[in-house]
Design a protein around this motif. Sequence first.
Motif: not given
Length: 435
Positions: A261-263, A364, A366-367, A398, A400, A411
């Motif tokens: 993942k980007y994370f 994290d 991200e979601e 991190v 979005p 990000r």
Amino acid sequence: MGSLPNLESPLQTSRISTVVPATPRGEENSAYNLNYMDLLMKLHYIRSIYIFNSESVQNLSISDLKTPMFPLLDLYSHVSGRVRVSESGRAFIKCNDAGVRIVESHCDKTVGEWLDENEYSLDGLVHDHVLGPDLAFSPLVFVKFTYFKCGGLSVGLSWAHILGDAFSAFKFITKWSHILSGQAPPKSLHMPNLTKPQFLSNYDSHNNNPISIKRATIIGGYWLNPNDSYVATHTFHITSKQLQHLVTSYTYSKSTNINKKYFEIISAMIWKCIAQIKGDFGHKVVTICTTNFSNRVENEFPTNGLVLSKIDTNLSPKEVDILELVKLIVEKKINENYVLEKLVEEGEGKDDFIVYGAKLTFVDLEEADFYGVKINGQKPILANCDFHGVGDQGVVLVLPGLEDDDGNNGRMITISLPQQELDQLKCKLAKDWGI
């Protein structure tokens, strides 16, 4: 980050009021029992802002903005409560309808002028609060509405972490915006499907002292850890094109079977940069903070559904390939939740701990539904989040980013570190990565 609250910026004037649940509980006051993860997070606070342009908020008065809070707090009854400490010394929340604080603020700058001077900073747009010293009179949540000279609006949330993690905080303010837009609130909130932490076979049972946290000493009854050094915060915006360049030019160009993942990639890059700045003192032990997102549901009751994992490596992060650090994050992190629960329960919930920044911590988010907050159907032109109460080793969030012109998301990377390290990191990321 570890200082006691500072009142308002000289650019602003404020008025504070209280909002309580629409339906009084009367004599039905109940206790909300805090679990081990809630108690671990008692010295931390989640802060987020959402800035809207004038077109999005036309004709909305402070009364319009406050009104959705009344039915919202019917759902989140413990959010309106106050912390109490039992005779055994364990904290709990008394659901007594004491309410959340609403701050109305006015700024003599336009949104553009503010952003030019402050970039992504939350300072001044979120009420800087901590719990204590009199817990019976300490609100758990502040929501700050800042009106700009141009007619724009900032919505700033300060959320005591004992109530729930960042996912829960974002959902709370998102529900407020849904009610503001005319949606009926849900009839109830669902309890999350959180499983009891399990002892892992790969954990060293002979050395079960968790290293992802450290004990703290609070001063003067304030639920905030004093730092040894000034911890500053800065946000880096990585566009979707920069993300693709980072991935394709460095990591994906090398053969690997890791489902990245980007994370993980962003965390590895920043871990290596900080290790190079610190030299021989670079971090070989870090904390990875994630959540089991598949267990999170819509209309979920707030919870601290976090997984805290340690990475303890003999490798030198300043020297190894970023791909090696990605592999460590994906494959070698060890879940410490079981021993964390055991530690808190053995202390009967009376001890104080630092989680974010006890070791260099990567979170994290991200979601997270970070941009679910809308006013009149419009997304904010800027949103950001940081944590208050971060320890001296620092934290990396991190998040979005907003959609770029091409419809892709970058990000937001919000980093809190000692000031000198943060200044060096800014220079290094700009030089090495163009960030």
